[in-house]
Design an enzyme around this catalytic site. Structure first.
Site, PDB file in Angstrom:
ATOM      1  N   SER A   1       9.299  65.387   9.579  1.00 48.72           N
ATOM      2  CA  SER A   1       8.403  64.251   9.765  1.00 48.72           C
ATOM      3  C   SER A   1       7.998  63.750   8.377  1.00 48.72           C
ATOM      4  O   SER A   1       8.839  63.580   7.504  1.00 48.72           O
ATOM      5  CB  SER A   1       7.196  64.640  10.621  1.00 48.72           C
ATOM      6  OG  SER A   1       6.352  63.542  10.832  1.00 48.72           O
TER       7      SER A   1
ATOM      8  N   TYR B   1       7.129  52.805  10.160  1.00 49.78           N
ATOM      9  CA  TYR B   1       7.571  54.142   9.739  1.00 49.78           C
ATOM     10  C   TYR B   1       6.668  55.217  10.332  1.00 49.78           C
ATOM     11  O   TYR B   1       7.143  56.224  10.877  1.00 49.78           O
ATOM     12  CB  TYR B   1       7.567  54.218   8.216  1.00 49.78           C
ATOM     13  CG  TYR B   1       8.015  55.544   7.648  1.00 49.78           C
ATOM     14  CD1 TYR B   1       9.335  55.949   7.746  1.00 49.78           C
ATOM     15  CD2 TYR B   1       7.114  56.384   6.993  1.00 49.78           C
ATOM     16  CE1 TYR B   1       9.753  57.167   7.211  1.00 49.78           C
ATOM     17  CE2 TYR B   1       7.519  57.597   6.455  1.00 49.78           C
ATOM     18  CZ  TYR B   1       8.836  57.978   6.568  1.00 49.78           C
ATOM     19  OH  TYR B   1       9.235  59.180   6.035  1.00 49.78           O
TER      20      TYR B   1
ATOM     21  N   LYS C   1       7.433  58.438  12.873  1.00 49.30           N
ATOM     22  CA  LYS C   1       7.167  59.806  12.451  1.00 49.30           C
ATOM     23  C   LYS C   1       6.070  60.483  13.284  1.00 49.30           C
ATOM     24  O   LYS C   1       6.131  61.685  13.539  1.00 49.30           O
ATOM     25  CB  LYS C   1       6.801  59.832  10.960  1.00 49.30           C
ATOM     26  CG  LYS C   1       7.965  59.479  10.033  1.00 49.30           C
ATOM     27  CD  LYS C   1       9.091  60.481  10.138  1.00 49.30           C
ATOM     28  CE  LYS C   1      10.166  60.258   9.105  1.00 49.30           C
ATOM     29  NZ  LYS C   1      11.226  61.287   9.137  1.00 49.30           N
TER      30      LYS C   1
END
Length: 336
Positions: A176, A190, A194
Site C-alpha cells: 500500500s 491514488y 491504496k
C-alpha cells in the site's frame, strides 16, 4: 505498622498491567507465525525496479527462489542480471500487465506454486481530482487495486495446496502506501486505490487464515525510486508543501522492513517511525498478532488521535494560506 495505601497502589499497577497483557495475549488474532524464506518461491510484481527489485535482491540473498513480474521485458532482463551478479541466484522473469487477468494467470501458472506473493505493482499520478482525467483515475485503480485482485485470484488456489502439502505458512504481501493511511492534497485518486487495499487485506486475512496463509499490508512512505523522482516533477505545488518536507527513504530500507515483517507474519508493516505512529493511530479493527504492539495501540491511540488533529489543523492552515495568497496573486496579475 499499617501498610500505606499508596504502597498497595504501587503494587496494584504492575499487576493490572500484567493482567492486561495476558488478556491481550489471549485475544489477539491471528496468532503470530514465522514464515521461512530460504528455499521457498517468492513471486514479486513490479520487480524490475525500485522496491520490488530491492525485495528480489534481499529474498534471493536469503536463499529464496525468486520470480519477478513487470511489463518491460528489457528492464526485467536487466533486473535478472543484477540479481544474478549480486546473489548468484537466477531469477525467473515474466512480462505481463497486471491489468490483464489472463496474462497474469498465465505467468503465475508458468512460475509454479508460490509460497510468498508480493503484490508490489503501483502507478501514481498526483493531481487535484477536478483537474485529473478520469482515464488517469481508472488507470491507477486498475493497476493498484484490480491488478492485486488479478494476482491473488491467480495464485491463491495453488498457494493453499502448497501450504497444506508443506506444512509451512504462506504469505500474501500487499504494497500500500502511507497515502493509504491518510489522505493528502493531490492524492485523491491514488489514496482511493491504496485505501481500498486495506479493506481487501483485512477481509482476505479472515478468508485464508484457516489455510495457513498470512496477509501483510505494507505502508511505505515516499521512497527514492524512478517513479518517485518523476512524481516530484509533476505533483501540485500545494502537495509538495504539505507532503514534501518528509523526504524519501531508500528502496532497500523499505525492502528490508517489508521482508522482516513478512517473515514475522505481521499484518501491518510500517517502514519508518512516522509509519509506525500512523499504524497505531489508524489501527482500527486490523488483525494484530503481537500483544505488545496491541498494548501500544490501545495505550497510544488517544494521544496519537490528538496529535493527528494538530497535523490536520496544520495542513488546513497551509491550504487556506496558500489559496488566499494564490487569490491575491491572481487579482494582482489581473490588474496588471
Amino acid at each position: 505498622m499499617a501498610t500505606s495505601p499508596y504502597y498497595l497502589l504501587l503494587l496494584l499497577i504492575p499487576i493490572l498491567l500484567l493482567s492486561f497483557l495476558i488478556l491481550l495475549y489471549v485475544i489477539v488474532r491471528p496468532r503470530s507465525a514465522r514464515i521461512p524464506i530460504k528455499g521457498r518461491h517468492v513471486f514479486i510484481t513490479g520487480g524490475s525496479s525500485g522496491i520490488g527489485l530491492a525485495l528480489a535482491h534481499q529474498a534471493a540473498a536469503e536463499g529464496a527462489r525468486v520470480s519477478i513480474l513487470a511489463r518491460s521485458s528489457k528492464r526485467l532482463e536487466e533486473a535478472r542480471d543484477s540479481i544474478r551478479l549480486a546473489t548468484g541466484v537466477e531469477a525467473a522473469v515474466f512480462s505481463a500487465d497486471v491489468r490483464d487477468a489472463e496474462a497474469v494467470a498465465r505467468a503465475v501458472n508458468e512460475a509454479g506454486p508460490i509460497d510468498v506473493l508480493v503484490c508490489n505493482q503501483g502507478v501514481f499520478t498526483p493531481l487535484e481530482l477536478e483537474k485529473q482525467d478520469l482515464k488517469e483515475v481508472k488507470f491507477m485503480i486498475d493497476v493498484n487495486l484490480m491488478g492485486t485482485f488479478h494476482l491473488i485470484k491467480a495464485a491463491l488456489p495453488a498457494m493453499k495446496v502448497r501450504a497444506k502439502d508443506t506444512g509451512f505458512p504462506a504469505s500474501i504481501a500487499i504494497m500500500s502506501s502511507q497515502a493509504g493511511q491518510v489522505g493528502i492534497y493531490g492524492y485523491t485518486a491514488y489514496s482511493a486505490s491504496k485505501f481500498a487495499l486495506r479493506g481487501l487485506s483485512e477481509a482476505l486475512q479472515q478468508e485464508v487464515i484457516a489455510d495457513n496463509i498470512y496477509v501483510s499490508l505494507i505502508f511505505p512512505p515516499d521512497t527514492e525510486t524512478p517513479g518517485f523522482a518523476q512524481e516530484h516533477e509533476t505533483r501540485p505545488e500545494l502537495t509538495s508543501i504539505i507532503a514534501g518536507s518528509s523526504g524519501g527513504i531508500k528502496a532497500e530500507d523499505v525492502a528490508k522492513a517489508s521482508l522482516s515483517g513478512i517473515k514475522s507474519g505481521r499484518f501491518i508493516i510500517p517502514c519508518n517511525l512516522d509509519g509506525a505512529l500512523l499504524a497505531i493511530a489508524t489501527s482500527g479493527l486490523a488483525p494484530q498478532s503481537s500483544c505488545i504492539t496491541a498494548f501500544i495501540e490501545v495505550a497510544g491511540a488517544g494521544f496519537l488521535r490528538l496529535a493527528a488533529l494538530f497535523y490536520q489543523w496544520h495542513w488546513y492552515s497551509i491550504i487556506e494560506k496558500w489559496h488566499a495568497e494564490s487569490s491575491l496573486r491572481n487579482r494582482a496579475s489581473g490588474r496588471l
